[in-house]
Design an enzyme around this catalytic site. Structure first.
Site, PDB file in Angstrom:
ATOM      1  N   ASP A 308       1.571  -2.034   3.941  1.00  0.00           N
ATOM      2  CA  ASP A 308       2.061  -2.739   5.283  1.00  0.00           C
ATOM      3  C   ASP A 308       0.511  -2.546   6.120  1.00  0.00           C
ATOM      4  O   ASP A 308      -0.483  -2.129   5.470  1.00  0.00           O
ATOM      5  CB  ASP A 308       3.024  -1.777   5.961  1.00  0.00           C
ATOM      6  N   GLU A 625      -3.266  19.921 -41.887  1.00  0.00           N
ATOM      7  CA  GLU A 625      -2.740  21.104 -42.593  1.00  0.00           C
ATOM      8  C   GLU A 625      -1.754  20.775 -43.606  1.00  0.00           C
ATOM      9  O   GLU A 625      -1.837  21.127 -44.706  1.00  0.00           O
ATOM     10  CB  GLU A 625      -1.979  22.017 -41.417  1.00  0.00           C
ATOM     11  N   ASN A 650      -2.712  27.573 -36.253  1.00  0.00           N
ATOM     12  CA  ASN A 650      -1.818  26.977 -35.262  1.00  0.00           C
ATOM     13  C   ASN A 650      -1.875  27.711 -33.898  1.00  0.00           C
ATOM     14  O   ASN A 650      -1.943  26.834 -32.832  1.00  0.00           O
ATOM     15  CB  ASN A 650      -0.351  27.011 -35.654  1.00  0.00           C
TER      16      ASN A 650
HETATM   17  N1  LIG Z   1       8.914  -2.374  20.067  1.00  0.00           N
HETATM   18  C1  LIG Z   1       8.724  -3.640  19.826  1.00  0.00           C
HETATM   19  N2  LIG Z   1       9.225  -4.484  20.793  1.00  0.00           N
HETATM   20  C2  LIG Z   1       9.408  -5.782  20.749  1.00  0.00           C
HETATM   21  N3  LIG Z   1       8.784  -6.412  19.837  1.00  0.00           N
HETATM   22  C3  LIG Z   1       8.056  -5.896  18.851  1.00  0.00           C
HETATM   23  C4  LIG Z   1       8.210  -4.285  18.943  1.00  0.00           C
HETATM   24  N4  LIG Z   1       7.477  -4.066  17.814  1.00  0.00           N
HETATM   25  C5  LIG Z   1       7.127  -5.293  16.995  1.00  0.00           C
HETATM   26  N5  LIG Z   1       7.504  -6.373  17.654  1.00  0.00           N
HETATM   27  C6  LIG Z   1       7.448  -7.632  17.283  1.00  0.00           C
HETATM   28  O1  LIG Z   1       8.033  -7.873  15.832  1.00  0.00           O
HETATM   29  C7  LIG Z   1       7.093  -8.251  15.029  1.00  0.00           C
HETATM   30  C8  LIG Z   1       7.302  -7.575  13.845  1.00  0.00           C
HETATM   31  O2  LIG Z   1       6.777  -6.145  13.960  1.00  0.00           O
HETATM   32  P1  LIG Z   1       7.224  -4.820  12.801  1.00  0.00           P
HETATM   33  O3  LIG Z   1       7.022  -3.670  13.603  1.00  0.00           O
HETATM   34  O4  LIG Z   1       8.764  -5.327  12.301  1.00  0.00           O
HETATM   35  O5  LIG Z   1       6.285  -5.406  11.716  1.00  0.00           O
HETATM   36  P2  LIG Z   1       5.770  -4.451  10.651  1.00  0.00           P
HETATM   37  O6  LIG Z   1       6.127  -5.077   9.430  1.00  0.00           O
HETATM   38  O7  LIG Z   1       5.909  -2.962  10.880  1.00  0.00           O
HETATM   39  O8  LIG Z   1       4.136  -4.627  10.738  1.00  0.00           O
HETATM   40  P3  LIG Z   1       3.108  -3.997   9.907  1.00  0.00           P
HETATM   41  O9  LIG Z   1       2.876  -4.478   8.425  1.00  0.00           O
HETATM   42  O10 LIG Z   1       2.046  -4.545  10.916  1.00  0.00           O
HETATM   43  O11 LIG Z   1       3.147  -2.429   9.950  1.00  0.00           O
HETATM   44  C9  LIG Z   1       5.647  -7.983  15.473  1.00  0.00           C
HETATM   45  O12 LIG Z   1       4.826  -8.974  15.302  1.00  0.00           O
HETATM   46  C10 LIG Z   1       6.071  -8.079  17.120  1.00  0.00           C
HETATM   47  O13 LIG Z   1       5.829  -9.427  17.471  1.00  0.00           O
END
Ligand SMILES: Nc1ncnc2c1ncn2[C@@H]1O[C@H](COP(=O)(O)OP(=O)(O)OP(=O)(O)O)[C@@H](O)[C@H]1O
Length: 808
Positions: A308, A625, A650
């Site tokens: 991630d 052996e 052994n």
């Molecule tokens: N707390 C939040 N409140 C509202 N929107 C959010 C929040 N966190 C993330 N987002 C939105 O949701 C999208 C996806 O976020 P998410 O945290 O699910 O990604 P992720 O897969 O965990 O990302 P990464 O790979 O960077 O860790 C973000 O790009 C953002 O626009």
């Protein structure tokens, strides 16, 4: 069931929680909060298990036979071998069990409790009745408890009820141990712990169901069986040969049994367990906790590392770098952009009564930005009381809250620009869209915020959040690639943000574009997948596996658990990871960083290399052996080795040198060669041929030494005995990886000790009688040393071909 919250004996519901001293005495009284498992077995049980091993039973039979025929010297040697083997086996078993238990302690679940009025993160096993348990999204409920305060709390109880939709929980509701908090926060008073709670039924459902032993260990077991059959067949031939030569039934049978025992590498399982346990310990020192040994080994074969972005490739420290509003004065019901971002937000403010175990760094950044802009977030939240919440949903990429101040009500929403601009707002806002694109292309995460008072949503503005790539990320990516492991970024973030970060760290070239999950699942290939929803992550891992990859996957959230489970190696982050992710994972990175992963890969490959090397050594020795005992009587001497001598060789050559070979340092090319395919046979045709060749060569030089020894008036048997020991120890040294001897002093030490013992066997009179040996002449000593050197030379040549002998 007593109500711990109200019972006079368990007065734990005060907001300050229990005092440490009360908690300590309750822990003493009620016991640990875990399900009694099968504890590491008693020493005597371990010894008994060793003695009941098939090989040991065979040896005991041989000892009985020799005793019956009053062959006391052979009987004494066999008994000594039984005793020494049992001691060695027990020590090895206890040692690896200890390392595994230590690891289990390090990766045990944790919980947050309020003690002495402060939130503390403690091992879940130390939670006691009456403890005030603080839970938030991603936590595993540590004990059965009653909620005293709940804020928009939803709990996944599927492991209890099978119902996959999270259940809403309010004040007074029960929380069951082992269930998982999806969203929200709560404080709950612990009612029952340990076996009295519902944890027992759940512990198993959370973790992967793992087959017994690691793939390599299972391969070893199969190989062990095949070798045993071959050794048994050889033993029958030897028994027949001896009978035909008129050596009497008892002598022939005991000789055959000894040969079978010696030729089977019975220490393989112990050596493999030790090698993997040692690797796990070294990995733990480097910051990677393995939750089971199969993970250590599988790490050596990983071909794809799906990572991630936030916190793994980036610092994970977010800050607001820019804001944009359609109109400077825009506010909905008096709430402006940053106020809305702080209200529609679950990160704590200064006087929050509920501790949160994991604040989202993005939300913390928004609270900080609001505070920096002069907003008193605590006062704002008191004024605009939250009366409703649709929690952040990673699939919808937005969250929504409802607030009331007097008789005014406002709904707020924040999320990805696509979600807010595209589906929340009634009209699109091209200026906002363009701004969001520009920021994303520069690598920022963009959040759009909107508000509604009168039935209509209004855009309050956009916030750009930066999170710098880790300075080590580029180097790491190169290292993984060099080691034949392909890094793939799988992120929920916007394509443009993902592309900017990925090209900054060298994951993709400037012209390459991230793929969507759908494109990837339809067959496209790439190193960056963006806007991936959590539920798609699992399918992506499955697709990679379908394409023949062995996948390690990092994750930290509640939603990542299915993907972590699907991956061959699920990797959770120790600090930022939710409890669920940690308990589902196979590995935990204590410092949340990838650099420790590369050390872990090195350890995994090193352990597998060492096992292969030991196998090469042990099987070639066994073959030598057998050849000596079948060819020797025809060409050199009627009984080339006595039963006692075979067993002694052994014991000397497999025992301590075996353990020493399990802890050899990593070979030089360990991180620059491609991973080994997990389906690779331990001893494929090529390696098998080499082993056979080495074994036959050892037998040839030893028989030759015996023959020349006899021709010059010496004892063929004693010469073969010493020559074979020298030859095997020579091979042990020759197969060593080309690193300085100080990296593994155990090997030279054990070889030295064994040389001393074998020399004593042909020079010290009590041992001369025991082993039916005769002192050697200078000429015979020379022959034995020659045999050792010649065996070592061939062993060394074989080592040059890294694939055969576990690398250079
Ligand atoms: N707390 C939040 N409140 C509202 N929107 C959010 C929040 N966190 C993330 N987002 C939105 O949701 C999208 C996806 O976020 P998410 O945290 O699910 O990604 P992720 O897969 O965990 O990302 P990464 O790979 O960077 O860790 C973000 O790009 C953002 O626009």
């Amino acid at each position: 069931m007593a109500d711990a919250g109200r019972s006079p004996t368990v007065p734990g519901s005060a907001p300050t929680g229990l005092s440490s001293s009360v908690a300590a005495s309750r822990l003493e009284r009620d016991g640990r909060n875990d399900v009694p498992t099968v504890r590491s077995s008693h020493l005597l049980t371990t010894v008994r298990r060793q003695l009941l091993d098939t090989i040991m039973l065979v040896l005991l039979t041989a000892a009985g036979l020799t005793a019956l025929t009053a062959d006391w010297t052979d009987c004494a040697v066999i008994v000594a071998v039984i005793v020494l083997n049992t001691i060695l086996g027990t020590v090895q078993e206890v040692r690896s069990a200890r390392s595994i238990a230590a690891l289990a302690d390090l990766t045990a679940p944790q919980a947050t409790v309020i003690r002495d009025a402060v939130p503390r993160l403690i091992p879940s096993s130390q939670v006691v009745r009456g403890d005030l348990l603080a839970v938030s999204g991603g936590d595993i409920v540590a004990a059965d408890a009653t909620l005293s305060l709940a804020q928009f709390l939803r709990v996944d109880e599927s492991m209890l009820t099978g119902e996959s939709i999270p259940v809403e929980k309010t004040d007074g509701d029960r929380l069951a141990a082992g269930t998982v908090v999806s969203t929200g926060r709560g404080l709950a008073v612990v009612q029952e712990t340990g076996a009295r709670s519902s944890i027992g039924s759940i512990a198993a459902s959370l973790s992967k169901i793992r087959p017994a032993g690691t793939p390599l260990q299972r391969q070893l077991a199969t190989l062990g069986h095949r070798l045993a059959v071959a050794a048994a067949a050889a033993a029958v031939v030897v028994a027949g040969l001896n009978l035909a030569m008129g050596h009497g039934l008892e002598t022939s049978v005991v000789l055959a049994i000894s040969l079978a025992v010696a030729a089977i590498p019975e220490s393989l399982p112990a050596v493999s367990a030790i090698a993997l346990a040692l690797a796990a310990r070294r990995m733990a020192e480097a910051g990677v906790l393995a939750r089971h040994l199969a993970a250590v080994e599988a790490l050596g074969s990983v071909t794809v590392l799906a990572v991630d972005k936030t916190g793994t490739l980036t610092e994970g420290r977010m800050s607001v770098s820019d804001t944009w509003a359609p109109d400077i004065s825009v506010a909905v019901g008096g709430v402006d952009l940053l106020s809305a971002a702080a209200l529609c937000n679950n990160a704590r403010n200064a006087d929050d009564p509920l501790p949160s175990t994991h604040d989202d760094p993005l939300e913390v950044a928004l609270v900080d930005a609001a505070t920096a802009a002069g907003i008193d977030v605590a006062a704002l939240r008191r004024r605009w009381v939250r009366v409703g919440e649709i929690p952040f949903d990673a699939a919808a990429t937005r969250m929504q809250t409802t607030h009331r101040s007097g008789n005014r009500q406002v709904e707020l929403c924040k999320g990805s620009p696509e979600a807010v601009l595209g589906s929340v707002l009634d009209e699109s806002d091209p200026a906002a869209g363009a701004m969001a694109e520009r920021w994303a292309a520069a690598g920022s995460r963009v959040i759009a915020v909107a508000g509604r008072t009168d039935g209509r949503w209004h855009l309050l503005g956009l916030v750009a959040i930066t999170d710098a790539p880790r300075s080590t990320a580029r180097g790491m990516i190169e290292q993984f690639r060099r080691a034949g492991i392909r890094p793939v970024m799988v992120t929920g973030d916007h394509q443009a943000t993902a592309q900017a970060i990925a090209s900054a760290i060298g994951l993709i070239g400037p012209g390459d574009h991230p793929l969507s999950a759908a494109e990837f699942l339809a067959g496209a290939d790439g190193s960056v997948l963006a806007r991936v929803r959590p539920e798609e992550k699992r399918a992506i891992v499955g697709e990679l596996q379908r394409r023949g990859q062995l996948v390690a996957m990092t994750g930290d959230g509640v939603n990542d658990a299915p993907a972590l489970r699907q991956a061959d190696i699920g990797v959770a982050m120790g600090r930022r990871g939710s409890e669920v992710a940690k308990q589902t994972a196979d590995l935990i990175l204590t410092d949340d960083g990838l650099p420790s992963m590369i050390s872990a890969v090195r350890e995994g490959r090193r352990a597998a290399d060492n096992l292969r090397r030991f196998l090469h050594y042990a099987v070639s020795g066994g073959i030598a052996e057998i050849v000596i005992m079948i060819i020797g009587p025809v060409l050199v001497v009627p009984v080339p080795l006595s039963a006692g001598q075979i067993l002694w060789i052994n014991l000397l050559t497999h025992g301590l040198p075996g353990v020493a070979m399990g802890s050899e340092p990593a070979v030089a090319d360990v991180l620059t060669r491609p991973p080994r395919t997990p389906t690779d046979q331990l001893l494929d045709r090529r390696a098998g041929l080499r082993v056979a060749l080495l074994g036959t060569w050892i037998a040839t030089v030893c028989l030759l030494a015996g023959r020349i020894g006899a021709a010059t008036g010496g004892s063929a048997q004693s010469t073969i005995f010493v020559a074979l020991t020298f030859a095997q120890l020579g091979v042990a040294v020759a197969l060593r990886p080309g690193r300085a001897i100080r990296h593994n002093p155990l090997l030279p030490a054990s070889v030295g000790l064994n040389l001393l013992l074998v020399v004593l066997a042909v020079t010290w009179s009590p041992l001369l009688a025991l082993f039916h040996t005769r002192p050697l002449t200078y000429g015979e000593w020379l022959l034995c040393v020659g045999a050792g050197v010649l065996a070592a030379v061939v062993g060394r040549r074989q080592r040059q071909d890294s694939s055969a002998v576990g690398g250079r």
